[in-house]
Design a protein around this motif. Structure first.
Motif, PDB file in Angstrom:
ATOM      1  N   SER A 121      57.116  25.814  97.079  1.00 53.77           N
ATOM      2  CA  SER A 121      58.488  25.275  97.063  1.00 53.77           C
ATOM      3  C   SER A 121      58.657  24.148  96.039  1.00 53.77           C
ATOM      4  O   SER A 121      59.759  23.896  95.575  1.00 53.77           O
ATOM      5  N   GLN A 122      57.533  23.485  95.704  1.00 51.93           N
ATOM      6  CA  GLN A 122      57.647  22.333  94.793  1.00 51.93           C
ATOM      7  C   GLN A 122      57.315  22.671  93.338  1.00 51.93           C
ATOM      8  O   GLN A 122      57.437  21.830  92.463  1.00 51.93           O
ATOM      9  N   ARG A 123      56.848  23.893  93.139  1.00 52.35           N
ATOM     10  CA  ARG A 123      56.330  24.225  91.804  1.00 52.35           C
ATOM     11  C   ARG A 123      57.401  24.184  90.714  1.00 52.35           C
ATOM     12  O   ARG A 123      57.186  23.638  89.644  1.00 52.35           O
ATOM     13  N   SER A 124      58.533  24.747  91.023  1.00 51.75           N
ATOM     14  CA  SER A 124      59.586  24.807  90.020  1.00 51.75           C
ATOM     15  C   SER A 124      60.035  23.409  89.614  1.00 51.75           C
ATOM     16  O   SER A 124      60.231  23.107  88.424  1.00 51.75           O
ATOM     17  N   LYS A 125      60.153  22.567  90.606  1.00 53.54           N
ATOM     18  CA  LYS A 125      60.577  21.176  90.347  1.00 53.54           C
ATOM     19  C   LYS A 125      59.530  20.475  89.465  1.00 53.54           C
ATOM     20  O   LYS A 125      59.858  19.776  88.511  1.00 53.54           O
ATOM     21  N   ARG A 126      58.257  20.737  89.797  1.00 50.19           N
ATOM     22  CA  ARG A 126      57.188  20.081  89.044  1.00 50.19           C
ATOM     23  C   ARG A 126      57.170  20.584  87.595  1.00 50.19           C
ATOM     24  O   ARG A 126      56.928  19.812  86.672  1.00 50.19           O
ATOM     25  N   VAL A 127      57.452  21.868  87.411  1.00 45.00           N
ATOM     26  CA  VAL A 127      57.500  22.415  86.045  1.00 45.00           C
ATOM     27  C   VAL A 127      58.569  21.667  85.247  1.00 45.00           C
ATOM     28  O   VAL A 127      58.331  21.227  84.114  1.00 45.00           O
ATOM     29  N   HIS A 128      59.720  21.477  85.857  1.00 44.36           N
ATOM     30  CA  HIS A 128      60.811  20.759  85.189  1.00 44.36           C
ATOM     31  C   HIS A 128      60.374  19.364  84.806  1.00 44.36           C
ATOM     32  O   HIS A 128      60.591  18.905  83.680  1.00 44.36           O
ATOM     33  N   GLU A 129      59.729  18.679  85.756  1.00 43.54           N
ATOM     34  CA  GLU A 129      59.302  17.293  85.506  1.00 43.54           C
ATOM     35  C   GLU A 129      58.302  17.223  84.366  1.00 43.54           C
ATOM     36  O   GLU A 129      58.419  16.391  83.465  1.00 43.54           O
ATOM     37  N   LEU A 130      57.335  18.134  84.416  1.00 43.31           N
ATOM     38  CA  LEU A 130      56.276  18.096  83.392  1.00 43.31           C
ATOM     39  C   LEU A 130      56.831  18.439  82.006  1.00 43.31           C
ATOM     40  O   LEU A 130      56.479  17.787  81.015  1.00 43.31           O
ATOM     41  N   LEU A 131      57.715  19.435  81.978  1.00 42.89           N
ATOM     42  CA  LEU A 131      58.257  19.818  80.663  1.00 42.89           C
ATOM     43  C   LEU A 131      59.189  18.747  80.117  1.00 42.89           C
ATOM     44  O   LEU A 131      59.265  18.517  78.906  1.00 42.89           O
ATOM     45  N   GLU A 132      59.836  18.066  81.026  1.00 43.17           N
ATOM     46  CA  GLU A 132      60.703  16.964  80.599  1.00 43.17           C
ATOM     47  C   GLU A 132      59.843  15.835  80.037  1.00 43.17           C
ATOM     48  O   GLU A 132      60.134  15.249  79.003  1.00 43.17           O
ATOM     49  N   LYS A 133      58.726  15.638  80.718  1.00 40.77           N
ATOM     50  CA  LYS A 133      57.804  14.583  80.313  1.00 40.77           C
ATOM     51  C   LYS A 133      57.253  14.829  78.906  1.00 40.77           C
ATOM     52  O   LYS A 133      57.129  13.908  78.105  1.00 40.77           O
ATOM     53  N   VAL A 134      56.940  16.092  78.622  1.00 45.97           N
ATOM     54  CA  VAL A 134      56.388  16.384  77.288  1.00 45.97           C
ATOM     55  C   VAL A 134      57.505  16.703  76.280  1.00 45.97           C
ATOM     56  O   VAL A 134      57.246  17.000  75.120  1.00 45.97           O
ATOM     57  N   GLY A 135      58.734  16.666  76.752  1.00 50.25           N
ATOM     58  CA  GLY A 135      59.888  16.768  75.848  1.00 50.25           C
ATOM     59  C   GLY A 135      60.259  18.182  75.418  1.00 50.25           C
ATOM     60  O   GLY A 135      60.846  18.360  74.353  1.00 50.25           O
ATOM     61  N   ILE A 136      59.935  19.177  76.197  1.00 47.16           N
ATOM     62  CA  ILE A 136      60.326  20.548  75.782  1.00 47.16           C
ATOM     63  C   ILE A 136      61.035  21.296  76.917  1.00 47.16           C
ATOM     64  O   ILE A 136      60.943  22.530  77.011  1.00 47.16           O
ATOM     65  N   LEU A 137      61.734  20.574  77.742  1.00 38.60           N
ATOM     66  CA  LEU A 137      62.411  21.206  78.882  1.00 38.60           C
ATOM     67  C   LEU A 137      63.358  22.317  78.417  1.00 38.60           C
ATOM     68  O   LEU A 137      63.476  23.363  79.063  1.00 38.60           O
ATOM     69  N   GLN A 138      63.993  22.060  77.292  1.00 42.93           N
ATOM     70  CA  GLN A 138      64.977  23.040  76.804  1.00 42.93           C
ATOM     71  C   GLN A 138      64.326  24.371  76.407  1.00 42.93           C
ATOM     72  O   GLN A 138      64.998  25.378  76.263  1.00 42.93           O
ATOM     73  N   HIS A 139      63.002  24.355  76.227  1.00 38.30           N
ATOM     74  CA  HIS A 139      62.310  25.580  75.791  1.00 38.30           C
ATOM     75  C   HIS A 139      61.629  26.319  76.937  1.00 38.30           C
ATOM     76  O   HIS A 139      60.864  27.253  76.706  1.00 38.30           O
ATOM     77  N   MET A 140      61.887  25.881  78.171  1.00 36.36           N
ATOM     78  CA  MET A 140      61.045  26.389  79.262  1.00 36.36           C
ATOM     79  C   MET A 140      61.124  27.905  79.461  1.00 36.36           C
ATOM     80  O   MET A 140      60.171  28.513  79.942  1.00 36.36           O
ATOM     81  N   ASP A 141      62.253  28.519  79.084  1.00 31.54           N
ATOM     82  CA  ASP A 141      62.355  29.973  79.292  1.00 31.54           C
ATOM     83  C   ASP A 141      62.018  30.778  78.044  1.00 31.54           C
ATOM     84  O   ASP A 141      62.242  31.995  77.993  1.00 31.54           O
ATOM     85  N   LYS A 142      61.470  30.062  77.064  1.00 27.44           N
ATOM     86  CA  LYS A 142      61.110  30.781  75.829  1.00 27.44           C
ATOM     87  C   LYS A 142      59.667  31.264  75.894  1.00 27.44           C
ATOM     88  O   LYS A 142      58.843  30.698  76.617  1.00 27.44           O
TER      89      LYS A 142
END
Lengths: 233, 789
Positions: A121-142
């Protein structure tokens, strides 16, 4: 006094071949403390990658013991080692090594699924946080192939952080990037150290010395010297 | 969907070529074995079910004294379940203008209520009106006879027309088209009026509680005693094969063949799937390392690839199972058409579907599991250090090739071909096996053709007229004196009229053929001993079938020959090879002295002046025309060409299926080779980049890969043709046993046409197998090829 997270005692590695035996590491003793940012440097063939493989459990020593986070890893089976690695060590490769057929988000989710530490249940949220942290959230579905080298390396770092390991090990993480992108990756690493992660980086870069708490120089499988931050200064 | 599933199906999508090949291989394998399973299920059941639903007779008694028999009382005998009179006589029917074939005419007790050997209604009347007849449906295929027509029939010396008022189906009979007969059925009155023969002389009996031929024989003995007690003398007792259709042998052979070749195609499909999985995994070794470095256990990584196989299996199953069912039903219908029976299985048993679904899902997993297990056991370090194919191992320096001044690209192609010796062996062996089976199909066909040509050469008469009874030679020859196209006529005689093709005779025992010892019209191949001599006289020659039937007497030994009521001792002087039923040959002079003092004859052998096919056909028509105007009672008239055609028709279906199935094996081998070449090229993508970087043009690289494919093809062809020799010999033993009887084998024959076709098709497959992946490979840009992992 910070506690020791990685401890190598008399670690040797000999590669056997038909023609000759080759000693890649010679009785290495090395202690790494929690939260340390360490660079392992040396020429090609000096044993840097072999040393990294010892710490990650990718390879086994011919002699000596390796304690990581209190676990004697040379005694673990392949299967236990994989799970241990997933929980304790995040690895960042020079060529990123993202799974090419999964999107960035799915690459992170796969790593979480393997280890199972993060509840579903927390995985998706964590993915968002981590990708935001490394600055590529906008690319997550690429797909990885749709990202630049720097972005792929950021994705690889995010994946390495997926299961919240205490140790991050990077094998020449900026070797395949331009200097500007490399600098941004180092900045990201430093922020991870600030958060308390232990970071070990294998690198050729002499000019970036000042970034690390300690630089371990290897020559012909032996530690030539270890310079602390103070010594570097 | 979890990430493992997602990775599995994306990996399949990212390699559409390999995925397609894997699915194609499985579809071919499952489709092939499925077709066989479906047709096997239908055919094994339906021919027998058709046969059994007629309530076939277990025994047929013939007597001229059945008027003493009270049928109602007879049925009360414990051994007898049911009995019915069904008279039978052999005549001739005109199927086209001046073209006559044997007519099997039955006089049926009751068309409303058959007790034994039921005949089924098809069209027209179910019960023929007085003076008319029903024709068995298969006979229509071999004639111009139609419902409502009135073909001429020849009964004894009379010719008459009988109208056809209905078409029926008799699944217990051998197919009329194959044996060139017509079966017809009339009521008893018509039978008696038309044939002039007495009725109720042939009794069909079904027995109680019999489960084998031995049971039948025992009970028949008891019934014979009962007949004897009632003062009824039997003229013949015929026990057909227990519960077996007359052409069950043909079906069994077909099932055996399609089973064997289908299994082979399946085996090759299996090899192909495991090769493809090896290829997919070979390109994923580094990824396995990465997955493990992320914390994936071996089992978790294994799951990804198992899901991949499951997807491949499910897709293949969805495509292959309906195809297999349709193909199986179509194939069964085709066979049913040839063997003249109806398909009765409209819904296949559940186990067929379960087997096919299980095979689709489980087989790719089971077959690829060893490779999966091995590949997922690779350590992270080894996986991360994997860069595809290794260097050349122990292949020497190809000095020989250099001595031949071959181009560098050819030498490189040769080296590349030998780089992965295991894969090369599997590819060459499977391709060679395909070529060998394909070539064997042609060789066996050639052997059979040679055998039939042999029959033509051995029997140098052109048309044979067989009379129903023995008559005076002058009387027999009289009607043919005015025929111009006759070079000579030789008269022979045969015991019990059994000298003809086994296709016409069903009685046990050997036919006796009495002919001039120095006849020029029969030159059979002597396999042991010698042919009859004019001087010594007191001797016989047996054909292989008779020799086997009489427990292989030694050459030079004496045997007792029984003919009618006379017993004589004769010396066996030779064994001959003959494509016919059991026969014993004796000198005509000897025969006449011992058994035939009136010098009667029953066979006339005509030699035409004009030996062309059209000339012989014309002669046959003239003979038929002369017979119609004569009082001769003829059993049949047959030209050698027709005889060969009948034999060939019996075997042609088997030969055609051998060729079709062996072509399927070759296609699967070709797909296998394409996959192997594709794997080779895929593994060397980085090398392609290096070659391009040092100046190799796409054309040169393409040439290297095509050369590589052609080298593999050539090796496969050579091995395949070598393998085809023992395979053809083995097939010769199998078919020899089937056609010529126990212990006989077909002579090996080399088919030049087959040889050329095999070479051309194998080379074409080799070319396609290398050119397709090579074209794809040269399209990859250099920088991508260099960074390929």
């Amino acid at each position: 006094m910070k506690e020791t997270i990685i401890e190598l005692r008399g670690v040797s590695k000999i590669f056997h071949s038909r023609e000759r035996d080759y000693t890649a590491l010679k009785r290495i003793d090395l202690n790494i403390k929690k939260g340390e940012y360490i660079a392992i440097v040396g020429k090609s063939g000096s044993g840097k990658s072999t040393l990294l493989n010892m710490i990650t459990g990718i390879d086994h020593p011919s002699a000596g013991t390796i304690l990581v986070n209190g676990t004697e890893i040379s005694g673990l089976t392949e299967s236990k080692l994989a799970l241990w690695r997933g929980k304790n060590v995040g690895i960042v490769f020079q060529f990123f090594q993202l799974v090419p057929t999964l999107t960035i988000k799915e690459n992170l989710l796969l790593a979480m699924e393997f280890v199972g530490e993060i509840p579903s249940s927390q995985r998706s949220k964590r993915v968002h946080e981590l990708l935001e942290k490394v600055g590529i959230l906008q690319h997550m579905d690429k797909m990885p192939s749709g990202l630049s080298g720097g972005e792929q390396q950021r994705a690889a770092i995010a994946r390495a952080l997926s299961n919240d390991p205490s140790i991050i090990i990077a094998d020449e993480p900026t070797g395949n990037l331009d200097s500007k992108t490399a600098a941004s990756i180092h900045k990201l690493f430093q922020s991870l150290v600030t958060e308390g992660k232990t970071l070990i980086v294998v690198t050729h870069e002499k000019e970036a010395n000042l970034r690390y708490h300690r630089i371990v120089t290897l020559t012909d499988g032996e530690i030539l010297n270890q310079k602390t931050e103070k010594e570097l200064l | 969907m979890n990430m493992k599933c997602r990775k599995s199906y994306r990996d399949l999508l990212v390699n559409p070529g390999k995925t397609f090949l894997a699915i194609l291989a499985l579809v071919l394998g499952i489709g092939g074995i499925g077709t066989i399973l479906v047709s096997y299920t239908i055919l094994t059941h339906d021919l027998n079910a058709n046969f059994q639903c007629t309530q076939p007779a277990h025994v047929v008694f013939q007597s001229e004294q059945f008027d003493k028999l009270n049928l109602n009382e007879f049925i009360q005998i414990p051994e007898v379940e049911i009995a019915e009179f069904r008279d039978f006589s052999l005549h001739r029917i005109e199927v086209r203008k001046n073209e006559w074939i044997p007519l099997w005419l039955y006089g049926v007790e009751s068309f409303e209520k058959y007790q034994v050997a039921q005949v089924f209604y098809e069209s027209g009347l179910s019960k023929p009106s007085q003076g008319s007849m029903l024709i068995e449906r298969d006979g229509l295929k071999a004639s111009d006879i139609t419902m409502g027509g009135s073909p001429r029939i020849r009964i004894g010396s009379r010719t008459m027309e009988i109208s056809v008022t209905g078409i029926c189906f008799d699944p217990a009979q051998a197919p009329a088209t194959q044996d060139a007969f017509i079966y017809a059925y009339t009521d008893k009155d018509t039978y008696h009026k038309v044939t002039g023969l007495p009725v109720n002389q042939r009794l069909l009996v079904r027995l109680n509680e019999v489960s084998s031929g031995e049971d039948v024989t025992k009970k028949v003995e008891k019934i014979k005693q009962a007949f004897q007690a009632s003062g009824i003398n039997l003229t013949s007792v015929y026990i057909p094969k227990f519960n077996e259709h007359p052409h069950q042998w043909q079906l069994n052979t077909l099932l055996f063949l399609i089973g064997t070749i289908g299994l082979l195609a399946f085996f090759m499909g299996v090899v192909l799937v495991s090769q493809l999985m090896r290829s997919i995994l070979a390109s994923q070794v580094r990824q396995i390392g990465i997955l493990k470095s992320l914390g994936g256990s071996r089992f978790q990584v294994l799951q990804i690839y198992l899901i991949m196989l499951l997807i491949i299996g499910i897709i293949s199953g969805i495509i292959a199972i309906p195809l297999a069912v349709k193909a199986g039903i179509a194939f069964s219908s085709f066979i049913a058409g040839i063997l003249n029976f109806n398909i009765l299985t409209f819904s296949l048993p559940v186990y067929v579907y379960i087997s096919l679904i299980t095979s689709s899902i489980m087989l790719p997993i089971l077959l690829s599991f060893p490779i999966l297990w091995k590949s997922t056991s690779v350590s992270v370090k080894d996986a991360l250090n994997d860069y595809g194919i290794n260097g050349v191992q122990n292949i020497g320096e190809f000095k020989l090739l250099r001595n031949w001044s071959l181009s560098e690209s050819f030498i490189l192609a040769s080296r590349n071909a030998f780089r992965n010796s295991r894969r090369l062996s599997v590819t060459i062996f499977s391709m060679a096996l395909g070529a060998a089976i394909f070539s064997t199909g042609f060789n066996v066909r050639q052997s059979l053709w040679d055998l039939l040509e042999g029959v033509k050469n051995e029997m140098r008469y052109d048309v044979q007229v067989v009379l129903k009874s023995q008559i005076d030679e002058e009387h027999a020859l009289m009607p043919f004196k005015s025929i111009d196209n006759v070079k000579m006529i030789e008269s022979w005689i045969g015991g019990r009229g059994e000298i003809q093709s086994r296709l016409l005779s069903t009685d046990k025992g050997a036919g006796i053929v009495a002919l001039p010892a120095d006849t020029k019209l029969l030159k059979l191949k002597v396999t042991s001993g010698r042919w009859l001599s004019v001087e010594s006289g007191n001797e016989i020659v047996m054909n292989q079938q008779a020799w086997n039937l009489y427990r292989k007497p030694e050459i030079g030994s004496s045997v007792t020959l029984l003919l009618g009521n006379k017993c004589v001792s004769k010396k066996v002087v030779g064994i001959i090879e003959e494509f016919d039923k059991a026969k014993i040959y004796i000198d005509l002079e000897q025969y006449n002295t011992l058994f035939n003092p009136q010098r009667l004859v029953n066979s006339l052998m005509f030699v035409a002046k004009d030996k062309e096919y059209s000339g012989i056909l014309k002669l046959k028509r003239e003979i038929e025309s002369a017979i119609v105007s004569s009082d001769l009672d003829v059993l049949y008239v047959m030209s050698q060409s027709e005889r060969v055609k009948i034999i060939y028709d019996h075997l042609n279906i088997i030969l055609t299926i051998i060729l079709l199935l062996s072509f399927l094996v070759l296609v699967v081998s070709g797909v296998g080779m394409t996959s192997a070449t594709s794997i080779n090229i895929g593994e060397r993508t980085r090398e392609i980049g290096v070659m391009r970087a040092i100046g190799a043009t796409p054309k040169k690289i393409y040439k290297i890969f095509v050369n590589e494919g052609m080298i593999i093809s050539c090796l496969s062809i050579i091995l395949g043709l070598i393998l085809s020799f023992p395979l053809s010999k083995l097939a010769g033993v199998f078919f020899g046993n089937l056609i010529l009887g126990d212990g006989a084998k077909l002579k090996y024959a080399f088919s030049l046409v087959g040889f050329i076709i095999t070479i051309l098709i194998t080379a074409l497959f080799g070319f396609l197998a290398s050119t397709l992946p090579a074209r794809r490979a040269i399209k990859i840009p250099t920088h991508k090829a260099l960074s390929y992992e």
